[in-house]
Design a protein around this motif. Structure first.
Motif: not given
Length: 330
Positions: A7-11, A297-312
Motif C-alpha cells: 500500500r505504501r509503495l503504491v502511494s 538542470v533545475i528541473m532534474g534536480t527538483v525531480l530527484v529531490a522529490s523522489v528522494i523525499l518520497v523514498a525517505m
C-alpha cells in the motif's frame, strides 16, 4: 506486513507521478519561455534561439513533449547540439546546453558529495541529539535538564548560515583550528575525504542536534510516564534497562519521522553548507543553475529531490511498522 508495504509503495509511486507532471508543467507549460531563458538576453541570435527550441523539442505539442521526457527516464533520449547527436542514456533527465552534458551525468557527479555530507551529519545529529534528549528526560526538572535545554534553545535561535559563516571565518581561515572544507572521493583517499568533511559535519550536526534533543526529551518524558514503564520498574528492572530498552524504542517513533524527512531535505541540497565550505554538491549545482538559467538542470534536480523525499517517507513508514506493530495494523 507485505500488504502494508505494498500500500505504501503504491502511494509513493503515485506521488512520484504527480510530482513528475507538476515539475514538467512548472518549467515547460507555465507561461514562460525556456528557450529564451537558456539562450539568455545577451548575444542570443534568432538562429541560436530556434536551435535551442528545436533541440529541446519545444516546437512540439506539450503532450508529446511530456511523453518524450517521461520515456527518456526509462529508455534514454538523443539530443542534437551544434549539429552533433548527443546520447542521453536512461535515466535521462534532460540535456544541459549550458554545460553541453546530460543532466543525469551532472547529478551523478554531484550526488556523492551531498550524500557524504548528509551521512556524517545524520550520524552526529541522531546520536548526540537523542543522547542529550534522553539525559534531559531522565533528569526532568533538575538543573542539568534546564541547562541542557537552555543551551539548545540559545544555539538554535541563531540563524544557521550565521553560525556556519562565523565558524568558517574564525576557525578555518583566521585561526585554522579546524580544516577547511573540501571534497576528495572516498575511493581516492579515505583520510582526505573525512578531513575535508569534518568541519561541515560538525557545524551542520551540532547545530541541528539541538532540535533533536528537544524532540527526544519531549517524547521520552511522555513515554517514561506510561503505565508499562512503571510496571517494568516495579518488577525490579534497572533504570538503564527501562530507559534505553523499553522507553527509548517507543519514544523514538516521532523522532524517526522528523529524522527521515530531515535527511531527505538535506540530500535535496544543503545549499548554505555546500556554498560556505565550497563543496561541489547538489546545493551548489542548484545555485549555479539558477544563476545561469539552466532550466533542464533545475528541473532534474527538483525531480530527484522529490523522489528522494518520497523514498525517505516510504522508508519512515516501513520503519514505523517495524518499531510499532500497531502502525501496520491500522
Amino acid at each position: 506486513m507485505l500488504y502494508f508495504v505494498a500500500r505504501r509503495l503504491v502511494s509513493a509511486l503515485s506521488v512520484v507521478l504527480v510530482t513528475l507532471i507538476a515539475t514538467f508543467a512548472l518549467f515547460f507549460i507555465a507561461p514562460t519561455d525556456p528557450a529564451a531563458a537558456i539562450c539568455g538576453e545577451r548575444n542570443c541570435t534568432q538562429q541560436r534561439y530556434d536551435e535551442i527550441k528545436q533541440n529541446l523539442h519545444l516546437d512540439k505539442p506539450k503532450v508529446q513533449q511530456f511523453a518524450e521526457y517521461t520515456a527518456g527516464i526509462f529508455a534514454g533520449r538523443t539530443f542534437e547540439t551544434s549539429g552533433v547527436i548527443q546520447e542521453c542514456h536512461a535515466p535521462c533527465l534532460g540535456y544541459s546546453f549550458k554545460n553541453d552534458r546530460p543532466v543525469t551525468d551532472m547529478l551523478k557527479q554531484r550526488l556523492p558529495v551531498t550524500v557524504s555530507l548528509v551521512a556524517g551529519y545524520a550520524v552526529l545529529v541522531l546520536t548526540i541529539g537523542v543522547f542529550v534528549g534522553s539525559m534531559a528526560a531522565k533528569r526532568r526538572g533538575t538543573l542539568g535538564d534546564r541547562a541542557l535545554m537552555s543551551s539548545t534553545l540559545i544555539l538554535s535561535s541563531v540563524p544557521y548560515y550565521i553560525v556556519a559563516l562565523m565558524i568558517s571565518l574564525y576557525l578555518t581561515i583566521l585561526y585554522p583550528i579546524l580544516p577547511r572544507g573540501g571534497y576528495t572521493p572516498i575511493s581516492d583517499n579515505a583520510g582526505k575525504w573525512a578531513a575535508g568533511l569534518i568541519t561541515p559535519w560538525l557545524v551542520l550536526g551540532i547545530y541541528n542536534c539541538t532540535a533533536y534533543a528537544r524532540y527526544s526529551r519531549g517524547s521520552m518524558v511522555e513515554t517514561l510516564s506510561e503505565d508499562y514503564i512503571r510496571t517494568a520498574r516495579a518488577k525490579g528492572l534497572s533504570d538503564r534497562r527501562v530507559t534505553y530498552k523499553h522507553a527509548l524504542r517507543s519514544g523514538m517513533i516521532p523522532v524517526i519521522t522528523i529524522f527521515g524527512l530531515d535527511v531527505a531535505g538535506s540530500l535535496a541540497g544543503a545549499i548554505f553548507t555546500e556554498r560556505i565550505f565550497d563543496l561541489p554538491g547538489l546545493g551548489n549545482l542548484v545555485l549555479q543553475s539558477l544563476e545561469s538559467y539552466d532550466l533542464p538542470v533545475i528541473m532534474g534536480t527538483v525531480l530527484v529531490a522529490s523522489v528522494i523525499l518520497v523514498a525517505m517517507n516510504f522508508l519512515v513508514d516501513v520503519g514505523y511498522s517495524l518499531i510499532d506493530p500497531r502502525v501496520r495494523l491500522s
